[in-house]
Design a protein around this motif. Structure first.
Motif, PDB file in Angstrom:
ATOM      1  N   SER A  54      -6.757  10.219  -0.063  1.00 33.26           N
ATOM      2  CA  SER A  54      -6.643   8.616  -0.405  1.00 33.26           C
ATOM      3  C   SER A  54      -5.560   7.710  -1.098  1.00 33.26           C
ATOM      4  CB  SER A  54      -7.233   7.701  -1.879  1.00 33.26           C
ATOM      5  OG  SER A  54      -7.105   8.596  -3.027  1.00 33.26           O
ATOM      6  N   GLY A  79       0.576  -0.955   0.146  1.00 37.08           N
ATOM      7  CA  GLY A  79      -0.250   0.338  -0.138  1.00 37.08           C
ATOM      8  C   GLY A  79       1.199   1.501   0.083  1.00 37.08           C
ATOM      9  N   ARG A  83      -3.582   7.492  -8.036  1.00 36.87           N
ATOM     10  CA  ARG A  83      -4.904   7.836  -7.318  1.00 36.87           C
ATOM     11  C   ARG A  83      -5.932   6.293  -8.172  1.00 36.87           C
ATOM     12  NH1 ARG A  83      -7.304  13.149  -6.595  1.00 36.87           N
ATOM     13  NH2 ARG A  83      -7.012  13.331  -8.390  1.00 36.87           N
ATOM     14  N   SER A 114      -2.686  -0.853  -5.092  1.00 37.38           N
ATOM     15  CA  SER A 114      -3.883   0.090  -4.724  1.00 37.38           C
ATOM     16  C   SER A 114      -2.526   0.561  -3.565  1.00 37.38           C
ATOM     17  CB  SER A 114      -4.607  -1.459  -3.879  1.00 37.38           C
ATOM     18  OG  SER A 114      -5.115   0.175  -2.990  1.00 37.38           O
ATOM     19  N   HIS A 172      -5.259   9.478   7.485  1.00 41.11           N
ATOM     20  CA  HIS A 172      -4.170  10.020   7.517  1.00 41.11           C
ATOM     21  C   HIS A 172      -4.074  11.843   7.770  1.00 41.11           C
ATOM     22  CE1 HIS A 172       0.249   9.677   5.840  1.00 41.11           C
ATOM     23  NE2 HIS A 172      -0.115  11.437   5.097  1.00 41.11           N
ATOM     24  N   SER A 220      -2.442   3.849  -0.587  1.00 43.52           N
ATOM     25  CA  SER A 220      -2.960   4.294   0.390  1.00 43.52           C
ATOM     26  C   SER A 220      -1.609   5.168   1.488  1.00 43.52           C
ATOM     27  CB  SER A 220      -3.375   3.283   1.706  1.00 43.52           C
ATOM     28  OG  SER A 220      -2.641   2.414   2.430  1.00 43.52           O
ATOM     29  N   HIS A 221      -0.817   5.512   1.443  1.00 47.13           N
ATOM     30  CA  HIS A 221       0.643   6.232   2.686  1.00 47.13           C
ATOM     31  C   HIS A 221       1.312   6.249   0.929  1.00 47.13           C
ATOM     32  CE1 HIS A 221       2.671   6.509   6.062  1.00 47.13           C
ATOM     33  NE2 HIS A 221       2.190   7.372   5.115  1.00 47.13           N
TER      34      HIS A 221
END
Length: 318
Positions: A177, A37, A106, A151, A234, A153-154
């Motif tokens: 996101s 991620g 994204r 994918s 986040h 996320s960070h």
């Protein structure tokens, strides 16, 4: 490149004007639990002075940080390397170039530039990815019109010199996101006006606002969830890494500027209702902003590059 990763050198279109941007994407075949991620985006120094992603600092960062991420992107901004176009006077065109890469992450979709890559090129890349386990074996590559990406996320925006200025132009809230954090290496504070002309205050204001907003958010999280070690929302963190013998900005200039950023954060925390306790305010401000001063390192970091990687690894994966 880690042994279990796939390098994808290619060109992607800038969302500003469709110019071809040279990128080097590295996708991990089997990311560890800590890397899953996570994405790192590298932004290089000033193109008119030879800056591009084939740079000693960027090379070192890729060799170290790519092992701890599911995907990374080294971007050549317009006018750098084999990318089309010319460097702008304000950095705003380069902002659009960087956002083109973030849009791609994204959407989890790599759109190859049509002037540089044919449908046959895309099919061959998809087959390579399938053979390396990045695509299911039963996937019909002929039905895919783009190249899928992991994918994320960070995300760490890792900018060196002028690249840190362009990284600072990105608003983390626009890419919520992706969970954006910022690593600024040798930020060219004292010569910023030469690089972006009248937009200098805009870039500095964005950095200060990002840090202050993050400090307030960290204070609120601590007040609501004092025992939580992580939260779903986040909050962007920022780290500055600079040498005490930087060629363009003195240590005293850096310290004065950083004190101004910290003071803005404290003022923002003091305005919070209900009031934030002094110890909690200091903790929140330190969580939002990390400062690393490397003794006797200059702007080029020759033979000192590993100290940058050490600092980022200790900070971002803690």
């Amino acid at each position: 490149m880690p042994a279990d990763s796939l390098d994808i050198p290619c060109f992607v279109p800038s969302r500003l004007d469709g110019r071809a941007l040279e990128v080097l994407i590295t996708v991990s075949s089997a990311p560890s639990a800590a890397a899953r991620g996570r994405a790192v985006v590298y932004v290089h120094p000033y193109p008119p002075l030879g800056g591009q992603f084939r740079n000693n600092v960027v090379h070192e960062l890729r060799s170290r940080l790519d092992r701890c991420a599911a995907v990374s992107v080294a971007l050549n901004l317009r006018g750098a390397g084999s990318s089309e176009g010319k460097t702008s006077w304000t950095g705003l065109a380069e902002h659009e170039d960087l956002c083109s890469v973030l849009d791609m992450l994204r959407s989890r979709s790599l759109q190859l530039h049509s002037r540089h890559h044919s449908p046959a090129d895309r099919r061959l890349l998809l087959l390579r990815m399938q053979a390396r386990g990045h695509l299911p074996q039963d996937a019909d590559v002929d039905r895919l019109d783009s190249v899928p990406l992991p994918s994320v996320s960070h995300t760490l925006l890792c900018g060196y010199s002028y690249g840190s200025v362009i990284a600072a132009s990105v608003c983390a809230a626009d890419y919520a996101s992706l969970g954006v954090d910022y690593a600024y290496i040798s930020f060219p504070y004292s010569v910023l006006w030469v690089l972006v002309m009248h937009k200098r205050s805009w870039y500095l204001g964005r950095i200060a606002a990002t840090v202050a907003d993050a400090a307030v958010a960290f204070a609120g999280r601590q007040a609501l969830h004092p025992d939580a070690t992580a939260a779903a929302t986040h909050i962007p963190r920022t780290i500055f890494i600079s040498g005490t013998s930087d060629t363009f900005t003195s240590l005293s200039a850096y310290n004065k500027w950083w004190e101004q950023i910290q003071a803005r954060s404290i003022l923002a925390l003091q305005a919070v209702q209900p009031p934030v306790a002094p110890d909690a305010a200091i903790h929140a401000a330190e969580k939002a902003l990390t400062l690393v001063r490397v003794q006797n390192a200059d702007h080029a970091w020759l033979r000192r590059e590993c100290e940058i990687s050490d600092a980022i690894e200790a900070w971002w994966w803690q």
